[in-house]
Design an enzyme around this catalytic site. Structure first.
Site, mmCIF file in Angstrom:
data_model
loop_
_atom_site.group_PDB
_atom_site.id
_atom_site.type_symbol
_atom_site.label_atom_id
_atom_site.label_comp_id
_atom_site.label_asym_id
_atom_site.label_seq_id
_atom_site.Cartn_x
_atom_site.Cartn_y
_atom_site.Cartn_z
ATOM 1 C CE LYS A 201 2.137 -5.477 21.130
ATOM 2 N NZ LYS A 201 3.470 -5.031 20.391
ATOM 3 C CE LYS B 160 -2.388 -11.979 13.824
ATOM 4 N NZ LYS B 160 -0.887 -12.465 13.485
ATOM 5 C CE LYS C 147 0.559 -14.106 22.472
ATOM 6 N NZ LYS C 147 1.399 -14.627 21.609
HETATM 7 P P1 ADP Z 1 -0.318 -13.487 18.459
HETATM 8 O O1 ADP Z 1 -0.604 -12.255 17.448
HETATM 9 O O2 ADP Z 1 -0.663 -14.676 19.036
HETATM 10 O O3 ADP Z 1 -0.342 -12.411 18.952
HETATM 11 P P2 ADP Z 1 2.574 -13.728 17.773
HETATM 12 O O4 ADP Z 1 2.534 -11.787 17.680
HETATM 13 O O5 ADP Z 1 3.225 -13.348 19.487
HETATM 14 O O6 ADP Z 1 0.897 -13.933 18.171
HETATM 15 O O7 ADP Z 1 3.596 -13.673 16.856
HETATM 16 C C1 ADP Z 1 4.554 -14.830 17.388
HETATM 17 C C2 ADP Z 1 4.951 -14.878 16.061
HETATM 18 O O8 ADP Z 1 3.645 -16.054 15.201
HETATM 19 C C3 ADP Z 1 5.562 -14.635 14.904
HETATM 20 O O9 ADP Z 1 6.172 -14.444 13.991
HETATM 21 C C4 ADP Z 1 3.653 -14.263 14.015
HETATM 22 O O10 ADP Z 1 3.822 -13.900 12.704
HETATM 23 C C5 ADP Z 1 3.073 -15.902 14.344
HETATM 24 N N1 ADP Z 1 1.953 -15.765 13.906
HETATM 25 C C6 ADP Z 1 1.376 -15.430 14.654
HETATM 26 N N2 ADP Z 1 -0.502 -15.350 14.772
HETATM 27 C C7 ADP Z 1 -0.027 -16.245 13.182
HETATM 28 C C8 ADP Z 1 -1.228 -16.729 12.250
HETATM 29 N N3 ADP Z 1 -2.226 -16.938 12.662
HETATM 30 N N4 ADP Z 1 -0.684 -17.503 11.234
HETATM 31 C C9 ADP Z 1 0.566 -17.163 10.839
HETATM 32 N N5 ADP Z 1 1.610 -17.095 11.381
HETATM 33 C C10 ADP Z 1 1.084 -16.252 12.674
#
Ligand code: ADP
Ligand code: TRP
Length: 320
Positions: free
Chosen positions: A110, A189, A192
């Site tokens: 972060k 990957k 957001k």
């Molecule tokens: P982001 O990377 O978009 O900020 P988060 O960290 O808020 O997403 O993730 C929320 C949930 O979604 C977590 O359990 C995370 O492992 C899952 N997740 C996020 N992006 C992916 C992805 N590209 N493929 C599979 N699972 C994901």
């Protein structure tokens, strides 16, 4: 068996969140008592706009319910409606070894992404441990990026039990390797923070534009594509097209003759159809916010009933 997981209300949910977190959580409802919450206290470590937080919490609630969270079967609440979790965070923080928390990579990640260092951002794994231990959870389904936090939770539970007696259940993480990483529009990957997402419930025109805008390569339609299995559209079709469609598309690309424009049209069509029922359900829920708020209020009351005796036991064990 008690299954617990949380999702942060930090933005619009995308299909990586759906296949990596929401779909597995919905399926797990059949295997035990599911406890699912919207982690709004956690979102304070990176988001400081109160109106945005409220909006995100509501959107995540609508998304989760539309995608199949069944409030008759599962407990669903907003984290801050069960403030007992903050008290437990303190109790756990006093036995959490400094070195353990310092090793958490999410804090370093972060900071590297430009968030300012705060005590909350640093202490986040202890809050997450409290989320899990407050409900004596057995299984915590999470994405690979959260595995370390569940391991930290296990260490904290063991430390607390050693110091004060057997109070907490030591939980296990559950990682789904098949949907561990959904690729985004740029092939990285989907996240957001990378601006490469396909929203679960995006607007039709905007989503069509995003999908038709995926950059592939400059080979002509006729050219055979021996690397068709790595094509982004093929990878996404494996997730949301009926069985056989991804394989068939891959073969047509491999043989030559299928152009990228047609490929992306097919991809958009399957994406749009896959979420059609959930989209209709979401519109229904959005027109009935009293119902949604009642689900969350009932969920918070049920969650407190489970959490209170566990917190009481922890307090007494500490001599409070
Ligand atoms: P982001 O990377 O978009 O900020 P988060 O960290 O808020 O997403 O993730 C929320 C949930 O979604 C977590 O359990 C995370 O492992 C899952 N997740 C996020 N992006 C992916 C992805 N590209 N493929 C599979 N699972 C994901
Ligand atoms: N930290 C998790 C994430 O960012 C969300 C979360 C908060 C969570 N508390 C939890 C997940 C407890 C599982 C269990 O994705």
């Amino acid at each position: 068996m008690r299954i617990l997981t949380g999702i942060q209300p930090s933005g619009t949910l995308h299909i990586g969140n759906y296949f990596g977190a929401i779909k597995p959580a919905v399926e797990l409802q059949a295997r035990g008592d599911a406890f699912y919450f919207i982690a709004d206290y956690h979102s304070m470590t990176t988001l400081t706009d109160p109106a945005k937080r409220r909006e995100n919490v509501l959107n995540v609630a609508l998304d989760f319910l539309a995608c199949g969270l069944d409030p008759a079967r599962s407990v669903f609440w907003v984290q801050s409606a069960v403030p007992e979790v903050c008290e437990l965070t303190w109790l756990l923080g006093t036995v959490a070894p400094m070195g353990l928390i310092e090793r958490a990579h999410s804090y370093k990640d972060k900071l590297a992404r430009g968030f300012s260092p705060s005590f909350g951002l640093f202490a986040y794994p202890v809050l997450m441990a409290a989320d899990i231990l407050l409900f004596n959870s057995n299984i915590v389904p999470v994405g690979r990026d959260q595995k370390q936090h569940v391991e930290i939770t296990r260490d904290i539970a063991i430390k607390f039990n050693l110091a004060y007696g057997e109070v907490f259940t030591v939980p296990e993480p559950e990682i789904r390797e098949d949907a561990a990483t959904v690729p985004g529009l740029d092939g990285q990957k989907m996240s957001k923070s990378y601006g490469n997402t396909i929203d679960i419930f995006g607007d039709e025109k905007a989503m069509r534009k995003k999908i038709m805008g995926i950059v592939m390569d400059s080979r002509t339609p006729q050219e055979p594509k021996p690397d068709a299995d790595k094509n982004l559209a093929v990878q996404l079709l494996r997730l949301f097209a009926p069985a056989g469609v991804a394989k068939d598309t891959e073969e047509r690309l491999r043989a030559g003759g299928l152009g990228y424009g047609d490929l992306k049209k097919t991809l958009f069509g399957h994406y749009w159809d896959y979420f059609a029922a959930a989209r209709a359900k979401r519109a229904e829920l959005a027109a009935n916010l009293d119902y949604v708020n009642k689900v969350l209020a009932d969920g918070a009351a049920r969650a407190r009933t489970v959490a209170s005796p566990i917190l009481k036991k922890a307090r007494e064990a500490c001599g409070l």
